[in-house]
Structure formats: C-alpha cells, structure tokens
Design a protein around this motif. Structure first.
Motif, PDB file in Angstrom:
ATOM      1  N   TYR A 151       0.856  -1.182   0.000  1.00 36.44           N
ATOM      2  CA  TYR A 151       0.000   0.000   0.000  1.00 36.44           C
ATOM      3  C   TYR A 151       0.892   1.233   0.000  1.00 36.44           C
ATOM      4  CZ  TYR A 151      -4.040   2.868   1.270  1.00 36.44           C
ATOM      5  OH  TYR A 151      -5.047   3.795   1.281  1.00 36.44           O
ATOM      6  N   PRO A 152       1.202   1.786  -1.163  1.00 32.09           N
ATOM      7  CA  PRO A 152       2.139   2.913  -1.232  1.00 32.09           C
ATOM      8  C   PRO A 152       1.662   4.113  -0.415  1.00 32.09           C
ATOM      9  CG  PRO A 152       1.573   2.117  -3.423  1.00 32.09           C
ATOM     10  CD  PRO A 152       0.675   1.426  -2.460  1.00 32.09           C
ATOM     11  N   ARG A 153       2.603   4.755   0.238  1.00 29.81           N
ATOM     12  CA  ARG A 153       2.278   5.909   1.074  1.00 29.81           C
ATOM     13  C   ARG A 153       2.191   7.198   0.269  1.00 29.81           C
ATOM     14  NH1 ARG A 153       5.272   2.488   4.154  1.00 29.81           N
ATOM     15  NH2 ARG A 153       4.348   1.938   6.163  1.00 29.81           N
ATOM     16  N   GLY A 154       2.680   7.188  -0.926  1.00 29.44           N
ATOM     17  CA  GLY A 154       2.627   8.381  -1.771  1.00 29.44           C
ATOM     18  C   GLY A 154       2.161   8.005  -3.172  1.00 29.44           C
ATOM     19  N   GLY A 155       1.891   8.990  -3.962  1.00 26.52           N
ATOM     20  CA  GLY A 155       1.469   8.711  -5.334  1.00 26.52           C
ATOM     21  C   GLY A 155      -0.031   8.632  -5.469  1.00 26.52           C
ATOM     22  N   LEU A 156      -0.473   7.836  -6.412  1.00 25.12           N
ATOM     23  CA  LEU A 156      -1.890   7.713  -6.702  1.00 25.12           C
ATOM     24  C   LEU A 156      -2.664   7.104  -5.542  1.00 25.12           C
ATOM     25  CD1 LEU A 156      -1.605   6.308 -10.337  1.00 25.12           C
ATOM     26  CD2 LEU A 156      -2.128   8.653  -9.672  1.00 25.12           C
ATOM     27  N   GLU A 157      -3.906   7.509  -5.388  1.00 25.20           N
ATOM     28  CA  GLU A 157      -4.774   6.917  -4.374  1.00 25.20           C
ATOM     29  C   GLU A 157      -5.355   5.618  -4.929  1.00 25.20           C
ATOM     30  OE1 GLU A 157      -7.715   9.485  -2.701  1.00 25.20           O
ATOM     31  OE2 GLU A 157      -6.378  11.208  -2.768  1.00 25.20           O
ATOM     32  N   ASN A 158      -5.800   4.760  -4.043  1.00 25.29           N
ATOM     33  CA  ASN A 158      -6.465   3.508  -4.410  1.00 25.29           C
ATOM     34  C   ASN A 158      -5.574   2.568  -5.215  1.00 25.29           C
ATOM     35  OD1 ASN A 158      -8.842   4.330  -3.140  1.00 25.29           O
ATOM     36  ND2 ASN A 158      -9.506   5.425  -4.979  1.00 25.29           N
ATOM     37  N   VAL A 159      -4.282   2.586  -4.939  1.00 24.28           N
ATOM     38  CA  VAL A 159      -3.349   1.673  -5.594  1.00 24.28           C
ATOM     39  C   VAL A 159      -2.877   0.661  -4.567  1.00 24.28           C
ATOM     40  CG1 VAL A 159      -1.090   1.460  -6.700  1.00 24.28           C
ATOM     41  CG2 VAL A 159      -2.585   3.370  -7.282  1.00 24.28           C
ATOM     42  N   VAL A 160      -2.918  -0.604  -4.942  1.00 21.04           N
ATOM     43  CA  VAL A 160      -2.415  -1.680  -4.105  1.00 21.04           C
ATOM     44  C   VAL A 160      -1.459  -2.494  -4.965  1.00 21.04           C
ATOM     45  CG1 VAL A 160      -2.999  -3.692  -2.710  1.00 21.04           C
ATOM     46  CG2 VAL A 160      -4.544  -1.740  -2.768  1.00 21.04           C
ATOM     47  N   LEU A 161      -0.272  -2.781  -4.435  1.00 22.18           N
ATOM     48  CA  LEU A 161       0.750  -3.494  -5.185  1.00 22.18           C
ATOM     49  C   LEU A 161       0.904  -4.927  -4.703  1.00 22.18           C
ATOM     50  CD1 LEU A 161       3.485  -0.696  -5.066  1.00 22.18           C
ATOM     51  CD2 LEU A 161       1.830  -1.126  -6.902  1.00 22.18           C
ATOM     52  N   ALA A 162       1.322  -5.797  -5.612  1.00 21.47           N
ATOM     53  CA  ALA A 162       1.661  -7.175  -5.269  1.00 21.47           C
ATOM     54  C   ALA A 162       2.806  -7.598  -6.158  1.00 21.47           C
ATOM     55  CB  ALA A 162       0.456  -8.098  -5.479  1.00 21.47           C
ATOM     56  N   GLY A 163       3.662  -8.484  -5.673  1.00 18.27           N
ATOM     57  CA  GLY A 163       4.751  -8.995  -6.494  1.00 18.27           C
ATOM     58  C   GLY A 163       6.060  -9.073  -5.754  1.00 18.27           C
ATOM     59  N   SER A 164       7.097  -9.408  -6.481  1.00 18.32           N
ATOM     60  CA  SER A 164       8.389  -9.685  -5.861  1.00 18.32           C
ATOM     61  C   SER A 164       9.139  -8.436  -5.419  1.00 18.32           C
ATOM     62  CB  SER A 164       9.253 -10.497  -6.816  1.00 18.32           C
ATOM     63  OG  SER A 164       9.524  -9.761  -7.991  1.00 18.32           O
ATOM     64  N   SER A 165       8.750  -7.257  -5.905  1.00 16.92           N
ATOM     65  CA  SER A 165       9.453  -6.032  -5.512  1.00 16.92           C
ATOM     66  C   SER A 165       8.784  -5.290  -4.370  1.00 16.92           C
ATOM     67  CB  SER A 165       9.609  -5.101  -6.719  1.00 16.92           C
ATOM     68  OG  SER A 165      10.569  -5.630  -7.603  1.00 16.92           O
ATOM     69  N   VAL A 166       7.749  -5.897  -3.779  1.00 14.39           N
ATOM     70  CA  VAL A 166       7.112  -5.305  -2.610  1.00 14.39           C
ATOM     71  C   VAL A 166       7.135  -6.316  -1.472  1.00 14.39           C
ATOM     72  CG1 VAL A 166       5.665  -3.729  -3.949  1.00 14.39           C
ATOM     73  CG2 VAL A 166       4.773  -5.971  -3.326  1.00 14.39           C
ATOM     74  N   GLN A 167       6.652  -5.910  -0.311  1.00 14.98           N
ATOM     75  CA  GLN A 167       6.664  -6.796   0.854  1.00 14.98           C
ATOM     76  C   GLN A 167       5.850  -8.053   0.586  1.00 14.98           C
ATOM     77  OE1 GLN A 167       5.140  -4.380   4.019  1.00 14.98           O
ATOM     78  NE2 GLN A 167       6.991  -3.173   4.168  1.00 14.98           N
ATOM     79  N   PRO A 168       6.281  -9.182   1.026  1.00 13.47           N
ATOM     80  CA  PRO A 168       7.429  -9.455   1.865  1.00 13.47           C
ATOM     81  C   PRO A 168       8.699  -9.785   1.095  1.00 13.47           C
ATOM     82  CG  PRO A 168       6.056 -11.383   1.839  1.00 13.47           C
ATOM     83  CD  PRO A 168       5.359 -10.329   0.995  1.00 13.47           C
ATOM     84  N   GLY A 169       8.649 -10.114  -0.216  1.00 16.14           N
ATOM     85  CA  GLY A 169       9.901 -10.368  -0.914  1.00 16.14           C
ATOM     86  C   GLY A 169       9.788 -11.275  -2.116  1.00 16.14           C
ATOM     87  N   VAL A 170      10.944 -11.835  -2.496  1.00 14.33           N
ATOM     88  CA  VAL A 170      11.111 -12.612  -3.724  1.00 14.33           C
ATOM     89  C   VAL A 170      10.815 -14.086  -3.489  1.00 14.33           C
ATOM     90  CG1 VAL A 170      12.810 -13.308  -5.463  1.00 14.33           C
ATOM     91  CG2 VAL A 170      12.841 -10.996  -4.552  1.00 14.33           C
TER      92      VAL A 170
END
Length: 192
Positions: A151-170
């Motif tokens: 859940y990025p703290r900055g940038g666009l609203e209503n964006v949720v990320l998933a994948g190897s470059s975000v928590q928890p890892g690879v």
C-alpha cells in the motif's frame, strides 16, 4: 533490455507471446556471461498483449514488448558494468528490430508510433540490483520490512501493489503472501 512499442499494424498472424530463438546458442551465452556483451544472434521474448485485449491499442494497431537478454552490471557474475548504455542502447535497439524484421515481423520498424526503451542502466538507476529488472535485491536495505509496502504511502490513491518487488519479498511463497496482503488491503482480513 526491453523495447515497448505501439505500432500501426495488426500482425494478425502473430500470437500473444512469441519466443524467437537465435541459432548461435553457445556463442550468445558466452557473450552474455563471459565477455559481457549483448547477444549477436539474440533470442527474444515478444509479447503482444493487445492481441487478446483489444482495449490496449487503437483499431489497426498493436502494443508490443520485446525483451532481449543483455549482460547485467555485476562483473562477478559475468556482467559488464562498463557498458555505456546511452551510446549502445539505441544501436542495439536497431539491431533487435532488424532481427525481428528478418524473422518475419515485416514492417515493424516503419510502423512504430510510440516507443520506450529500458536498459540495465535504467533499472540500476531505479535501485534494481546489477541493473536487472526482476526484483529488488536481497540486501538488508531491500529486505522484508524495508521493501516497498503493498500500500504505497505516496502517489496515486487507491493503488495496491503485489509482487516480488514489494513486501514481503522474492520467491513464489513470498509473492503469494504479497498477493494475499494486497487483497486484504482491498477486502479486509479473511477470517481463519
């Protein structure tokens, strides 16, 4: 290296994904991993997502991404940190497109309307280890809680990320956990 293009051509006989193999297997792997230079007879991953999702490109056109393996920037793994991608990138882009034309993608180069090219230097500038585009490194500063949040703290609203470059890892287990964390950000926790 990745080349993303928008073209004004259908390429109706092409698939969503194409792997175009070069013939010089031993030579190109030596080039990539020992001499630290791009492949002279490249094998390419060509993706045309607009083939199956027509909303991605205007009528009569396609969106195409071309991935050409190149040496990373880690000398210890056979990479080459001395490549001047600002100079080599445009020349190698031309070689890759000529290779595609020779392998049946006739008219590709002349039908390009928009384009973006990314090189190992671009990925290194983004903090990707050794200039590779695949994920953040397993360094202390890029591990676990120090990785970007789902859940990025900055940038666009209503964006949720998933994948190897975000928590928890690879790794597959960590990416699955990342997907669960992202889903929970949207739907709330699922009772056990």
């Amino acid at each position: 290296m990745a080349i993303h293009v928008g073209v004004r051509q259908e390429f109706a006989d092409r698939a969503h994904h194409t792997i175009s193999f070069g013939a010089s297997w031993r030579e190109v792997f030596t080039e990539l991993t020992q001499t630290g230079r791009p492949m002279s007879d490249p094998s390419l991953l060509i993706s045309m997502p607009s083939k199956t999702d027509r909303t991605l490109a205007p009528e009569g056109g396609q969106v195409i991404s071309i991935v050409a393996p190149t040496p990373n920037q880690d000398r210890h793994s056979g990479g080459n940190p001395d490549i001047d991608w600002a100079a080599l990138g445009p020349r190698y882009r031309d070689e890759v497109l000529q290779t595609m034309e020779a392998r049946g993608w006739t008219g590709l180069t002349g039908s390009i309307e928009v384009e973006e090219m990314l090189t190992p230097q671009d990925w290194a500038d983004q903090g990707m280890a050794a200039g590779t585009p695949f994920a953040l490194a397993h360094t202390f500063a890029q591990t676990g809680p120090f990785r970007p949040s789902t859940y990025p703290r900055g940038g666009l609203e209503n964006v949720v990320l998933a994948g190897s470059s975000v928590q928890p890892g690879v790794g597959v287990p960590m990416v699955l956990v990342s997907g669960r964390l992202a889903a929970e950000r949207i739907t709330g926790k699922v009772p056990a």
